[in-house]
Design an enzyme around this catalytic site. Structure first.
Site, PDB file in Angstrom:
ATOM      1  N   TYR A  15       0.862  -1.127   0.005  1.00 13.20           N
ATOM      2  CA  TYR A  15      -0.062   0.116   0.059  1.00 13.20           C
ATOM      3  C   TYR A  15       0.891   1.269   0.074  1.00 13.20           C
ATOM      4  O   TYR A  15       0.712   2.034   0.910  1.00 13.20           O
ATOM      5  CB  TYR A  15      -0.992   0.040   1.240  1.00 13.20           C
ATOM      6  CG  TYR A  15      -2.057  -1.035   1.000  1.00 13.20           C
ATOM      7  CD1 TYR A  15      -3.325  -0.623   0.325  1.00 13.20           C
ATOM      8  CD2 TYR A  15      -1.943  -2.408   1.637  1.00 13.20           C
ATOM      9  CE1 TYR A  15      -4.302  -1.535   0.060  1.00 13.20           C
ATOM     10  CE2 TYR A  15      -2.962  -3.320   1.286  1.00 13.20           C
ATOM     11  CZ  TYR A  15      -4.036  -2.859   0.488  1.00 13.20           C
ATOM     12  OH  TYR A  15      -5.149  -3.943   0.322  1.00 13.20           O
ATOM     13  N   TYR A 143     -12.569  -6.940   6.448  1.00  9.16           N
ATOM     14  CA  TYR A 143     -11.392  -7.101   5.515  1.00  9.16           C
ATOM     15  C   TYR A 143     -10.868  -8.608   5.424  1.00  9.16           C
ATOM     16  O   TYR A 143     -10.872  -9.403   6.335  1.00  9.16           O
ATOM     17  CB  TYR A 143     -10.017  -6.514   6.146  1.00  9.16           C
ATOM     18  CG  TYR A 143      -8.795  -6.572   5.247  1.00  9.16           C
ATOM     19  CD1 TYR A 143      -8.509  -5.724   4.234  1.00  9.16           C
ATOM     20  CD2 TYR A 143      -7.894  -7.702   5.564  1.00  9.16           C
ATOM     21  CE1 TYR A 143      -7.420  -6.097   3.285  1.00  9.16           C
ATOM     22  CE2 TYR A 143      -6.741  -7.835   4.879  1.00  9.16           C
ATOM     23  CZ  TYR A 143      -6.559  -6.987   3.554  1.00  9.16           C
ATOM     24  OH  TYR A 143      -5.345  -7.284   2.707  1.00  9.16           O
ATOM     25  N   ASP A 247     -13.580 -16.180   8.664  1.00  7.49           N
ATOM     26  CA  ASP A 247     -12.385 -15.719   8.435  1.00  7.49           C
ATOM     27  C   ASP A 247     -11.478 -15.345   9.634  1.00  7.49           C
ATOM     28  O   ASP A 247     -11.413 -14.114  10.341  1.00  7.49           O
ATOM     29  CB  ASP A 247     -12.252 -14.494   7.321  1.00  7.49           C
ATOM     30  CG  ASP A 247     -10.698 -13.984   6.968  1.00  7.49           C
ATOM     31  OD1 ASP A 247     -10.132 -14.421   7.602  1.00  7.49           O
ATOM     32  OD2 ASP A 247     -10.763 -13.111   6.047  1.00  7.49           O
ATOM     33  N   LYS A 276      -1.835 -15.913   8.755  1.00  7.48           N
ATOM     34  CA  LYS A 276      -1.039 -15.185   9.585  1.00  7.48           C
ATOM     35  C   LYS A 276      -0.208 -15.933  10.673  1.00  7.48           C
ATOM     36  O   LYS A 276       0.962 -16.393  10.337  1.00  7.48           O
ATOM     37  CB  LYS A 276      -1.863 -14.063  10.124  1.00  7.48           C
ATOM     38  CG  LYS A 276      -2.393 -12.967   9.375  1.00  7.48           C
ATOM     39  CD  LYS A 276      -2.580 -11.636  10.014  1.00  7.48           C
ATOM     40  CE  LYS A 276      -2.844 -10.677   8.829  1.00  7.48           C
ATOM     41  NZ  LYS A 276      -4.028 -10.264   7.973  1.00  7.48           N
TER      42      LYS A 276
HETATM   43  C1  LIG Z   1      -4.372 -10.475   6.546  1.00  6.33           C
HETATM   44  C2  LIG Z   1      -5.964 -10.752   6.475  1.00  6.33           C
HETATM   45  C3  LIG Z   1      -6.109 -11.490   5.212  1.00  6.33           C
HETATM   46  C4  LIG Z   1      -5.152 -11.595   4.102  1.00  6.33           C
HETATM   47  O1  LIG Z   1      -3.933 -12.286   4.403  1.00  6.33           O
HETATM   48  P1  LIG Z   1      -2.770 -12.373   3.578  1.00  6.33           P
HETATM   49  O2  LIG Z   1      -1.735 -13.353   4.148  1.00  6.33           O
HETATM   50  O3  LIG Z   1      -2.157 -10.905   3.633  1.00  6.33           O
HETATM   51  O4  LIG Z   1      -3.277 -12.645   1.923  1.00  6.33           O
HETATM   52  C5  LIG Z   1      -7.505 -11.927   5.192  1.00  6.33           C
HETATM   53  N1  LIG Z   1      -8.324 -11.945   6.379  1.00  6.33           N
HETATM   54  C6  LIG Z   1      -8.001 -11.287   7.419  1.00  6.33           C
HETATM   55  C7  LIG Z   1      -9.005 -11.286   8.231  1.00  6.33           C
HETATM   56  C8  LIG Z   1      -6.697 -10.790   7.359  1.00  6.33           C
HETATM   57  O5  LIG Z   1      -6.213 -10.239   8.664  1.00  6.33           O
END
Ligand SMILES: *Cc1c(COP(=O)(O)O)cnc(C)c1O
Length: 426
Positions: A15, A143, A247, A276
């Site tokens: 970004y 997100y 997620d 992550k």
């Molecule tokens: C960071 C994140 C993603 C994306 O993961 P990347 O490894 O950066 O592609 C998806 N969902 C959530 C909730 C996140 O915090």
């Protein structure tokens, strides 16, 4: 060209504007909570390197697991072949995650795990005779990553959907849950937001799944909402034949004070995305887990096979790192660590409540946020890092930390002092 000049001319950072590169530190090494810069300056990594460096940098158990695996089998294709790191990690994941989630799809990154989860939902609906169910409903300020389908369910404003009109899929958005985790649940469906979910599912028969971050919205605003919303959303989804996708890429592995944010609820999702902190932050990896209903639904439908298979699927180095990180979590120490982080942050950040410009202060598990009433500059925060000795990268109105769980009391105090300093100066 100095190394830093080369970086500014040729390397894209997340970004950022290549025409106007922001300030950048050169990191030479890292250990525990600390990163060391090329000039010898040491900074506490108050971000856990974007929330993944759970047990600290260069943890000896994880680096040993990677070294050992490197000497045996760094990589092999997963088509028609398997290996112990994938199997051992799978056993460990099944032990820790909600019991109905029995099927694991390993992939490379969080965004891909979300793509895989969304594709599973569409293929499942197709297989059970609902091929029109190809869209998704989600809550605002979410997100889910930067690839196209993941982007389509990110908040339309902060995700800049106007910029990608015609390129990004159009999905259904409802308001984020209004009741916070610290407030009493409100039964009224109009007030708590569930009426919007019910109406959207009643009106639109083209929805495959409801996707959201459970309990904690991360990048979209660091917002903590009441888990009862999720319990009741589950029943609404079931009544309409819509799948539920959690997620947990940001919330998984203890960050919210429970092993998974799902553990704040009484229900289980159909599909769970993890990433992550999965490898304790040491190497890129993610996975999507699902239940037998979805997996066998796809398997018994047309064409039966699930249409996804990354080159580096189940990479043995990543599996070994993840298995080692989960072993560290299995000691249960994360519970005391996150409790200690939240207790200390609550006490030390209390002073922020009365500071000018501060809109809200909130702490949950290993997450502490000072929300300002104005947008703050990450570049200015960068400029203060060498003075505070803490690396923090605020976004939007939020000055926040997600420290490595292994931080000592002194290190945590240094982080909260840095947060307060930023709140005073940004
Ligand atoms: C960071 C994140 C993603 C994306 O993961 P990347 O490894 O950066 O592609 C998806 N969902 C959530 C909730 C996140 O915090």
């Amino acid at each position: 060209m100095t190394p830093l000049e080369f970086d500014q001319h040729h390397l894209w950072h997340p970004y950022t504007n290549v025409a106007k590169p922001g300030p950048t530190f050169r990191v030479s090494e890292a250990e525990g909570a600390w990163i060391t810069l090329d000039d010898g300056t040491r900074l506490i990594d108050g971000m856990s390197s974007w929330w993944c460096m759970l047990h600290g940098h260069r943890h000896p158990v994880i680096t040993k697991a990677i070294h050992d695996q490197l000497d045996r089998l760094p990589h092999v294709m997963f088509g028609g072949l398997t290996h112990d790191p994938a199997i051992e990690l799978g056993r460990k994941l099944l032990d820790m995650t909600p019991p109905s989630l029995q099927r694991i799809f390993y992939c490379d990154s969080g965004s891909v795990a979300v793509e895989v989860g969304m594709k599973m939902a569409v293929q499942y609906q197709h297989a059970v005779g609902q091929p029109q169910r190809t869209k998704f409903v989600t809550i605002r300020s979410g997100y889910h990553g930067d690839t196209w389908k993941a982007m389509s369910v990110c908040d339309p404003v902060t995700g800049m959907h106007h910029l990608f009109q015609g390129a990004v899929s159009v999905q259904y958005f409802i308001d984020k849950p209004s009741v916070r985790i610290t407030d009493d649940w409100i039964e009224d469906d109009v007030q708590n937001g569930l009426a919007q979910l019910r109406q959207t599912l009643e009106r639109h028969e083209d929805i495959a799944a409801f996707i959201l971050e459970p309990v904690v919205q991360g990048t979209g605003g660091m917002y903590f909402f009441h888990p009862e919303y999720l319990n009741q959303a589950r029943a609404i989804c079931d009544a309409h034949g819509v799948l539920l996708i959690f997620d947990e890429i940001a919330t998984g592995f203890g960050r919210t004070g429970k092993l998974f944010a799902t553990d704040h609820t009484t229900i289980e999702p159909d599909i769970l995305c993890l990433g992550k902190a999965l490898t304790g932050g040491h190497i890129s990896f993610a996975c999507t887990m699902t239940n037998d209903r979805v997996a066998l639904g796809i398997g018994h439908g047309e064409p039966g096979i699930f249409m996804h298979g990354p080159t580096f699927m189940a990479n043995p180095l990543a599996c070994a790192a993840a298995k080692a990180s989960l072993d560290l979590l299995s000691t249960g120490e994360w519970q005391d660590q996150t409790r200690r982080i939240s207790d200390q942050m609550k006490t030390e950040l209390a002073a922020a409540h009365t500071m000018p410009g501060v809109a809200d202060v909130r702490v949950l598990g290993g997450i502490a946020v000072i929300e300002m009433d104005h947008v703050v500059s990450a570049d200015k925060a960068h400029g203060l890092a060498k003075e505070t000795g803490v690396y923090l990268r605020p976004f939007g109105k939020n000055i926040y930390t997600m420290p490595p769980f292994i931080c000592s009391t002194e290190e945590l105090s240094q982080i909260s002092a840095a947060l307060l300093r930023l709140a005073g100066e940004l």
